[in-house]
Design an enzyme around this catalytic site. Structure first.
Site, mmCIF file in Angstrom:
data_model
loop_
_atom_site.group_PDB
_atom_site.id
_atom_site.type_symbol
_atom_site.label_atom_id
_atom_site.label_comp_id
_atom_site.label_asym_id
_atom_site.label_seq_id
_atom_site.Cartn_x
_atom_site.Cartn_y
_atom_site.Cartn_z
ATOM 1 N N GLU A 1 17.392 -19.679 -37.053
ATOM 2 C CA GLU A 1 17.832 -21.072 -37.183
ATOM 3 C C GLU A 1 17.618 -21.784 -35.861
ATOM 4 O OE1 GLU A 1 21.895 -21.694 -38.306
ATOM 5 O OE2 GLU A 1 21.841 -20.186 -39.881
ATOM 6 N N GLU B 1 25.910 -15.528 -39.450
ATOM 7 C CA GLU B 1 26.582 -15.638 -38.152
ATOM 8 C C GLU B 1 27.921 -14.903 -38.214
ATOM 9 O OE1 GLU B 1 26.683 -19.841 -37.237
ATOM 10 O OE2 GLU B 1 24.564 -19.864 -36.684
#
Ligand SMILES: [Zn+2]
Length: 665
Positions: free
Chosen positions: A306, A150
């Site tokens: 995710e 991320e």
């Protein structure tokens, strides 16, 4: 053959064995076998374990984990472990810690505690990346590389002196000379003219409103700075293993990235998605994010890297998922093009900041709703293996622009209530309610092949984007544009003449002044609907009024218009309409254009979703019932989850999912 890295529909999670003993590792492999796990993302936060002090590498434990995975037939999406530098790094190089807009340097102790532009961070991250790449280049478990994690989520906007210098370099590349920058930023306003590059700083906290173009360029620079980290780490991996795919997990719901510019650098698009517990219709937002992922992938399959098996830990109230909800969420992503279903994380942590985040193996073990559903989902994905590699087709393009979002979300605009994502979600929701599939596209994208283009609040509109929409409509296309579109150019300069500048011709209107409404104020339209937030003193210049105000600040003024332009038509929504009104308008437009859902719904209570994935393998109809009533739907073929034949109609109970391999001919 389809699928991600040779795996049909990849199934798995972030795997963090460094939090557990070797006895647990053995159990992990057995449980992964039971669940049908085929891929795990490994070592994402393992820098401090792999390099506990500078240059002291400890790979033996990771060797054993990789060997164990290989022995169990599970592939690794191996990280280069650079997401969070270790304490020794921050202690040795405190100048690498990020600085906030007010000049505060944050302390270490969380994650991502580094300045994206720091050459010291980059040097150490690339050194570690090369060590990992060299060590595992030939390992049979290695399927793909996962760069960092991320990237930029917590640290994208850094205002330190290193970032200031990098920002100036970025600006010199963009503008070449200072006069160009002064022109673009409009520095003749408020006496802001720069006479030396060294005077330019990041938009640090100032006495009043900053320069909006300065702010926009800093966001562009910051997105690029994070992309530059990815590219540098990717290039090291590629130099060692040219044939291994490289990706990173994007976060489309985070507002600070322009992922259109990132997408070409990822070998496969991977995104993270978490439901917002406070949103009662979070499945619509899920659909949008999945469509953004497919848009970034250019229509090709992508990875859900995710999501969660149940509750997360970082929202104010972390709601657990109902039975069936995790499966429904997962298959909704697959229905919109995902060829991987992955979770954060494999086993729930006993300690640390995310110990209340759900996982595939919960704290309560395997006698649980979550584990039973995890095992079932593995079986379902196995039955859907043939879907891998198929794609979706859409007749509607949905124009999405992170930069217009940045620009509209800054202060000093006509109304604080004009929110980019509000219009994006309202229009997307209407299309979702109508059941049609949409492709999310970038400004300036090729629009040929679509029947309808939807343009929510495209505040920044350069001449190229305006021309592509003009030409699309002139050639027979239809477009729906909402307020605050076409107002400014790439430098945030208002188009001269009248609003909505770039779209005046195609919309056939001339707006002489904005009339924002007061907080909570509404105005009535002559079709009985109500408007809020926004109104405009609009004159028809070729367009026809569909609805006009009967009260409020502008009685008699058109609020919704349509214009015949060339062979096509352009609708303009010059105010914020209630959701039901937008739904009706969008459905009228779709009906006119004969754009329909993938199947006729015999009885279709609210909340039923249908998509179709097709390819050389066949045609697959995904049917998902998010509502509370049984739906009766038309389908013919073999339902792959149950293995039953469907003769013509299918009763889909509330909460259920069906995937029908359709009979052809
Ligand atoms: Zn910095």
């Amino acid at each position: 053959m389809g699928g991600i890295q040779g795996i049909r529909i990849a199934y798995g999670a972030d795997y963090n064995p460094e939090q557990w003993s070797r006895e647990v590792w053995k159990e992990d492999l057995e449980l992964m076998r039971q669940a049908g796990v085929s891929l795990v993302s490994l070592a994402i936060f393992a820098w401090s374990e792999l390099e506990p002090s500078s240059g002291d590498y400890r790979f033996e434990w990771l060797d054993d984990v990789m060997d164990g995975l290989d022995g169990a037939g599970i592939k690794a999406n191996l990280s280069n472990a650079t997401a969070s530098p270790p304490p020794w790094f921050s202690a040795t190089f405190p100048e690498t810690l990020p600085v906030l807009a007010d000049g505060t340097r944050v302390w270490p102790g969380a994650r991502q505690g580094f300045c994206p532009s720091s050459p010291i961070y980059r040097e150490h991250a690339l050194r570690l990346t090369r060590m990992i790449a060299e060590r595992y280049r030939e390992h049979p478990a290695l399927a793909m590389w996962h760069v960092s994690n991320e990237i930029g989520n917590h640290n994208i906007l850094c205002y330190c002196d290193v970032s200031a210098a990098a920002f100036r370099t970025w600006l010199e590349t963009r503008y070449r000379d200072l006069d160009q920058l002064n022109e673009a930023w409009g520095t003749s306003f408020w006496g802001q003219r720069y006479s030396d590059w060294q005077q330019i700083l990041p938009p640090r906290q100032a006495a009043s409103f900053g320069n909006p173009t300065h702010d926009l360029d800093f966001r562009r620079f910051s997105s690029d700075a994070c992309l530059s980290i990815y590219r540098a780490e990717r290039d090291v991996l590629r130099s060692v293993t040219p044939d291994v795919a490289v990706t990173t997990n994007l976060t489309p719901n985070h507002r600070e990235f322009d992922y259109w510019s990132w997408a070409p650098d990822l070998d496969v698009i991977a995104v993270d998605h978490y439901l917002k517990a406070a949103d009662p219709d979070a499945h619509v937002e899920l659909a949008f994010t999945a469509d953004v992922a497919r848009g970034l992938a250019g229509g090709e399959p992508w990875m859900l890297m995710e999501h969660s098996t149940s509750a997360v830990n970082w929202q104010p109230r972390n709601v657990a998922k109902q039975p069936g909800e995790m499966t429904r969420n997962s298959l909704q992503h697959v229905a919109r093009g995902a060829d991987a279903v992955m979770f954060f994380q494999w086993r729930a942590s006993r300690f640390g900041a995310e110990k209340y985040h759900s996982a595939m193996v919960p704290h309560a073990g395997t006698e649980t709703k979550v584990w039973r559903e995890v095992v079932q989902l593995g079986e379902v994905l196995d039955r859907l293996a043939e879907v891998a590699g198929t794609t979706l087709q859409a007749e509607v393009a949905f124009l999405f622009d992170w930069q217009s979002g940045w620009a509209l979300d800054t202060p000093s605009h006509p109304s604080i209530d004009v929110e980019y994502r509000d219009q994006v979600h309202s229009l997307y929701r209407s299309l979702w309610n109508a059941g049609v599939t949409v492709d999310v596209v970038a400004p300036g994208a090729d629009l040929s092949g679509y029947g309808l283009v939807v343009v929510p609040s495209l505040y920044i509109t350069n001449t190229g984007t305006a021309r592509s929409i003009d030409e699309f409509v002139a050639a027979g296309g239809a477009v729906i544009v909402t307020y605050m579109s076409g107002v400014v150019d790439d430098n945030l300069h208002v188009f001269s003449g009248a609003f909505p500048g770039a779209f005046r011709d195609v919309l056939g209107v001339r707006v002489e002044e904005f009339f924002p409404l007061r907080e909570g104020e509404t105005a009535t339209l002559d079709d009985g609907s109500r408007a809020s937030v926004w109104s405009e003193l609009l004159h028809l210049e070729g367009a026809e009024a569909i609805a006009s105000y009967v009260d409020g600040p502008l009685p008699g003024t058109p609020a919704v218009t349509v214009n015949e332009y060339g062979e096509g038509r352009a609708w303009y929504l010059a105010t914020r309409l209630e959701q039901g009104t937008v739904d009706n308008l969008v459905q009228d437009v779709l009906r006119t254009l004969k754009i329909r859902p993938p199947i006729p719904m015999i009885t279709a209570p609210a909340g039923v979703e249908a998509t179709r994935r097709t390819g050389s393998a066949g045609s697959y109809l995904f049917l998902i019932n998010h509502g509370v009533e049984t739906a009766h739907l038309m389908a013919k073929g073999r339902e792959l989850i149950t293995g039953r034949d469907v003769a013509g109609t299918l009763a889909l109970r509330a909460g259920a999912v069906a995937v029908v391999r359709e009979e052809t001919g």
